[in-house]
Design an enzyme around this catalytic site. Structure first.
Site, PDB file in Angstrom:
ATOM      1  N   LEU A  95      13.104  15.840  24.925  1.00  0.00           N
ATOM      2  CA  LEU A  95      12.051  16.792  24.569  1.00  0.00           C
ATOM      3  C   LEU A  95      10.713  16.492  25.248  1.00  0.00           C
ATOM      4  CD1 LEU A  95      12.764  17.286  20.757  1.00  0.00           C
ATOM      5  CD2 LEU A  95      13.262  18.863  22.612  1.00  0.00           C
ATOM      6  N   CYS A 149      10.596   8.831  19.469  1.00  0.00           N
ATOM      7  CA  CYS A 149      10.612  10.122  18.773  1.00  0.00           C
ATOM      8  C   CYS A 149      12.012  10.496  18.280  1.00  0.00           C
ATOM      9  CB  CYS A 149      10.077  11.220  19.683  1.00  0.00           C
ATOM     10  SG  CYS A 149       8.392  10.932  20.230  1.00  0.00           S
ATOM     11  N   HIS A 150      13.025  10.318  19.146  1.00  0.00           N
ATOM     12  CA  HIS A 150      14.372  10.735  18.775  1.00  0.00           C
ATOM     13  C   HIS A 150      15.438   9.685  19.072  1.00  0.00           C
ATOM     14  CE1 HIS A 150      12.027  14.465  19.398  1.00  0.00           C
ATOM     15  NE2 HIS A 150      12.541  14.718  18.221  1.00  0.00           N
ATOM     16  N   GLY A 151      15.022   8.517  19.554  1.00  0.00           N
ATOM     17  CA  GLY A 151      15.958   7.404  19.692  1.00  0.00           C
ATOM     18  C   GLY A 151      16.753   7.336  20.980  1.00  0.00           C
TER      19      GLY A 151
END
Length: 178
Positions: free
Chosen positions: A124, A142-144
């Site tokens: 992202l 943020c999302h790993g």
């Protein structure tokens, strides 16, 4: 005998076709002239074009260090990899990668110790941090997403490796990005 002039109430079909084609061509030309200012306004501004390429002196980066530079409003990670990091990147089997790419495909020949990648997570667009991931490379908190020392995605939701921008060596110590 007089030549047949056709029906005076029905004009010559060839002339009518010509008038329709000419009117259509004029309309297309007028439409293009009206659309050009709008299309031209979408071209990049002069200040943006000035940032189309940048030069960077690689001697500013010490072994084991990463420097972040800004190019076209995006962060670029310039990393001088240690021999251990380089060995790990080369030894990684392609079967272990989500987006298979050799380390040699991600660096310039003769300069494998330097890695140049865009600093945006391919999931992202977040900015990953170095040294906190499971594979010695970058981690996007943020999302790993976990990237290895070659910027290749190893774990997490990111679908692609960190992007290697177009760059070239101007000398042994100077690169031009863009």
């Amino acid at each position: 005998m007089a030549e047949d002039q056709g029906d005076p109430h029905n004009p010559d079909p060839n002339r009518r076709d010509f008038i329709h084609i000419a009117a259509g061509a004029a309309a297309v030309g007028a439409g293009a002239m009206l659309a050009w200012p709008l299309i031209n306004s979408m071209n990049p501004a002069a200040d943006t074009l000035a940032l189309a390429s940048i030069e960077f002196d690689m001697t500013k980066v010490q072994e084991g260090q990463q420097i972040v530079i800004k190019w076209q409003g995006k962060p670029v990670f310039v990393r001088y990899r240690t021999p251990r990091e380089l060995q790990e990147a080369v030894a990684t089997p392609l079967s272990a990668l989500k987006d298979p790419q050799t380390d040699a495909d991600r660096v310039k020949e003769g300069h494998s110790k330097y890695l140049v990648v865009l600093g945006n997570c391919t999931h992202l667009g977040c900015i990953p941090t170095f040294g906190t991931g499971d594979y010695g490379g970058w981690f996007c908190p943020c999302h790993g997403s976990h990237y290895d020392t070659s910027g290749r995605i190893r774990k997490g939701p990111a679908p692609k490796n960190l992007v290697v921008p177009e760059y070239a060596y101007l000398s042994d110590t100077r690169i031009k990005i863009g």
